[in-house]
Design a protein around this motif. Structure first.
Motif, PDB file in Angstrom:
ATOM      1  N   ALA A 233       0.834  -1.207   0.000  1.00  0.00           N
ATOM      2  CA  ALA A 233       0.000   0.000   0.000  1.00  0.00           C
ATOM      3  C   ALA A 233       0.871   1.261   0.000  1.00  0.00           C
ATOM      4  N   GLU A 234       1.953   1.243   0.781  1.00  0.00           N
ATOM      5  CA  GLU A 234       2.866   2.384   0.805  1.00  0.00           C
ATOM      6  C   GLU A 234       3.545   2.565  -0.552  1.00  0.00           C
ATOM      7  N   TRP A 235       3.899   1.475  -1.166  1.00  0.00           N
ATOM      8  CA  TRP A 235       4.520   1.531  -2.501  1.00  0.00           C
ATOM      9  C   TRP A 235       3.567   2.154  -3.513  1.00  0.00           C
ATOM     10  N   GLU A 236       2.286   1.772  -3.464  1.00  0.00           N
ATOM     11  CA  GLU A 236       1.303   2.334  -4.386  1.00  0.00           C
ATOM     12  C   GLU A 236       1.193   3.856  -4.224  1.00  0.00           C
ATOM     13  N   LYS A 237       1.228   4.320  -2.974  1.00  0.00           N
ATOM     14  CA  LYS A 237       1.163   5.763  -2.724  1.00  0.00           C
ATOM     15  C   LYS A 237       2.387   6.470  -3.310  1.00  0.00           C
ATOM     16  N   LEU A 238       3.553   5.850  -3.140  1.00  0.00           N
ATOM     17  CA  LEU A 238       4.782   6.446  -3.659  1.00  0.00           C
ATOM     18  C   LEU A 238       4.736   6.538  -5.180  1.00  0.00           C
ATOM     19  N   THR A 243       3.942   9.607 -10.320  1.00  0.00           N
ATOM     20  CA  THR A 243       3.261   9.823 -11.599  1.00  0.00           C
ATOM     21  C   THR A 243       2.556  11.180 -11.636  1.00  0.00           C
ATOM     22  N   LYS A 244       2.204  11.706 -10.454  1.00  0.00           N
ATOM     23  CA  LYS A 244       1.509  12.990 -10.403  1.00  0.00           C
ATOM     24  C   LYS A 244       2.436  14.119  -9.914  1.00  0.00           C
ATOM     25  N   ARG A 245       3.737  13.903 -10.006  1.00  0.00           N
ATOM     26  CA  ARG A 245       4.693  14.877  -9.504  1.00  0.00           C
ATOM     27  C   ARG A 245       4.578  16.212 -10.237  1.00  0.00           C
ATOM     28  N   SER A 246       4.954  17.223  -9.561  1.00  0.00           N
ATOM     29  CA  SER A 246       4.912  18.567 -10.142  1.00  0.00           C
ATOM     30  C   SER A 246       6.104  18.761 -11.076  1.00  0.00           C
ATOM     31  N   PRO A 247       5.979  19.653 -12.024  1.00  0.00           N
ATOM     32  CA  PRO A 247       7.080  19.885 -12.970  1.00  0.00           C
ATOM     33  C   PRO A 247       8.365  20.359 -12.301  1.00  0.00           C
ATOM     34  N   ASP A 248       8.235  20.982 -11.111  1.00  0.00           N
ATOM     35  CA  ASP A 248       9.440  21.497 -10.455  1.00  0.00           C
ATOM     36  C   ASP A 248      10.009  20.524  -9.420  1.00  0.00           C
ATOM     37  N   GLU A 252      16.390  14.483  -7.200  1.00  0.00           N
ATOM     38  CA  GLU A 252      16.400  13.416  -6.201  1.00  0.00           C
ATOM     39  C   GLU A 252      15.012  12.777  -6.077  1.00  0.00           C
ATOM     40  N   GLU A 253      13.953  13.583  -6.102  1.00  0.00           N
ATOM     41  CA  GLU A 253      12.587  13.057  -6.004  1.00  0.00           C
ATOM     42  C   GLU A 253      12.231  12.213  -7.229  1.00  0.00           C
ATOM     43  N   VAL A 254      12.627  12.684  -8.387  1.00  0.00           N
ATOM     44  CA  VAL A 254      12.347  11.934  -9.611  1.00  0.00           C
ATOM     45  C   VAL A 254      13.092  10.597  -9.607  1.00  0.00           C
ATOM     46  N   ALA A 255      14.338  10.612  -9.206  1.00  0.00           N
ATOM     47  CA  ALA A 255      15.139   9.387  -9.169  1.00  0.00           C
ATOM     48  C   ALA A 255      14.577   8.396  -8.167  1.00  0.00           C
ATOM     49  N   ALA A 256      14.158   8.888  -7.004  1.00  0.00           N
ATOM     50  CA  ALA A 256      13.597   8.005  -5.977  1.00  0.00           C
ATOM     51  C   ALA A 256      12.302   7.375  -6.467  1.00  0.00           C
ATOM     52  N   GLY A 257      11.469   8.161  -7.138  1.00  0.00           N
ATOM     53  CA  GLY A 257      10.216   7.622  -7.664  1.00  0.00           C
ATOM     54  C   GLY A 257      10.448   6.590  -8.749  1.00  0.00           C
ATOM     55  N   ALA A 258      11.379   6.872  -9.630  1.00  0.00           N
ATOM     56  CA  ALA A 258      11.686   5.928 -10.709  1.00  0.00           C
ATOM     57  C   ALA A 258      12.229   4.622 -10.149  1.00  0.00           C
TER      58      ALA A 258
END
Length: 333
Positions: A233-238, A243-248, A252-258
């Motif tokens: 469930a935590e993984w799904e939230k992440l 996928t809904k991240r802001s353009p800015d 580090e956030e993009v890499a962690a999500g990927a």
């Protein structure tokens, strides 16, 4: 004493005799021709009757010779050392190909039919393999000629086929086919492993896919099922945040999500979907009955049964969405 009569001399005609009539020979020729034609007609009718009573030539297939000829033509030379045929694909990758199923159908008053399935094992160390399906039968031209209906290189899978993965089934009075179990994922303790049933059969001049539906799903997270569900469930939230991240968003956030997307956690799973064929009755396949049992995500599955009806025009089984093929990541085809 009476007078003695003198004999009267015969009267000789002075007319010339009439000319002698010659026989008409052309009449005989006509009779001869008619007689000859009659004999020929009798011979032709007799030959046709004999041929009709003889029936078509019933072809008997030599399994070993037919398989060897087909394998060599489709894959390459046989290796006595490796006990298989050596095949190189379009990407120059080598495979060792072996026959994992074969059956010869011998019907009364009909020609033989030969069916076999091959498995291609990669020699490069990659975890991918292919399989092939073949039917060899009479070419239907009245002699002893054969024709091959086949799909020699069919899809790539992580786990090469074994004999126990192939079930040869009578689908109708005139149709035989295979139910082949294909696997996605290798080890339930590391990945979710799914198995699907692929139903194949000859149709016209090709091999048709009649259905593809679930057979099994296994996963062992190595921990309590409730804890595994919470982590999922935590993984799904992440993933949703990624996928809904802001353009800015920062790098580090993009890499962690990927990174999170690439490492989907598994939940407890031990599910089975078993199938049963209908009794053979008529020229078209009957329904397949599929039954679900087992557990998913730490909870027992609700017992359920489906009937997959065969569409004669489309030449496929109608598979409901909840039974459609699903790979190890839960993605349907």
């Amino acid at each position: 004493m009476s007078d003695i009569l003198e004999p009267v001399p015969p009267v000789v005609s002075t007319e010339p005799p009439p000319p002698e009539k010659k026989p008409r020979r052309w009449g005989r020729y006509i009779l001869y021709v008619l007689a000859t034609l009659g004999v020929l007609a009798i011979v032709l009718v007799g030959a046709a009757f004999y041929k009709a009573n003889q029936g078509p030539v019933l072809v008997k297939i030599d399994e070993a010779a037919s398989i060897d000829e087909s394998m060599t033509r489709n894959y390459g030379k046989y290796s006595a050392e490796r006990k298989g045929w050596m095949y190189v694909d379009q990407n120059n990758q080598p495979f060792l190909v072996r026959v994992v199923q074969q059956a010869r159908i011998e019907a009364v008053g009909a020609s033989d039919e030969l069916y076999f399935v091959t498995s291609g094992i990669p020699l490069s160390g990659e975890a991918t393999g292919f399989y092939g399906v073949f039917q060899i039968r009479s070419d239907g031209k009245g002699g002893d000629g054969l024709v091959e209906i086949s799909d020699p290189v069919r899809e790539l899978y992580e786990v090469p086929l074994k004999p126990e993965n192939v079930h040869f089934e009578a689908l109708s009075e005139t149709l035989w086919g295979w139910v082949i179990k294909v696997q996605s994922g290798l080890e339930p303790k590391h990945d979710r492993v799914t198995v699907s049933n692929v139903v194949l059969a000859p149709h016209g001049e090709s091999i048709a896919e009649l259905a593809k539906f679930r057979a099994a799903a296994d996963a062992d997270p190595g921990k309590d099922c409730a804890q595994a569900n919470a982590e999922y469930a935590e993984w799904e939230k992440l993933v949703e945040r990624y996928t809904k991240r802001s353009p800015d968003a920062t790098d580090e956030e993009v890499a962690a999500g990927a990174e999170a997307v690439q490492h989907q956690p598994v939940r407890c799973e031990h599910a089975r979907w078993t199938y049963a064929t209908a009794p053979v009755n008529g020229p078209f396949p009957g329904p397949l009955t599929v039954t679900a049992k087992g557990s998913q995500y730490g909870a027992p599955m609700e017992p359920k049964r489906w009937k997959l009806m065969f569409d004669n025009k489309a030449f496929v089984y109608n598979v409901p969405e909840e039974l459609m093929y699903e790979d190890q990541y839960g993605e349907e085809e």
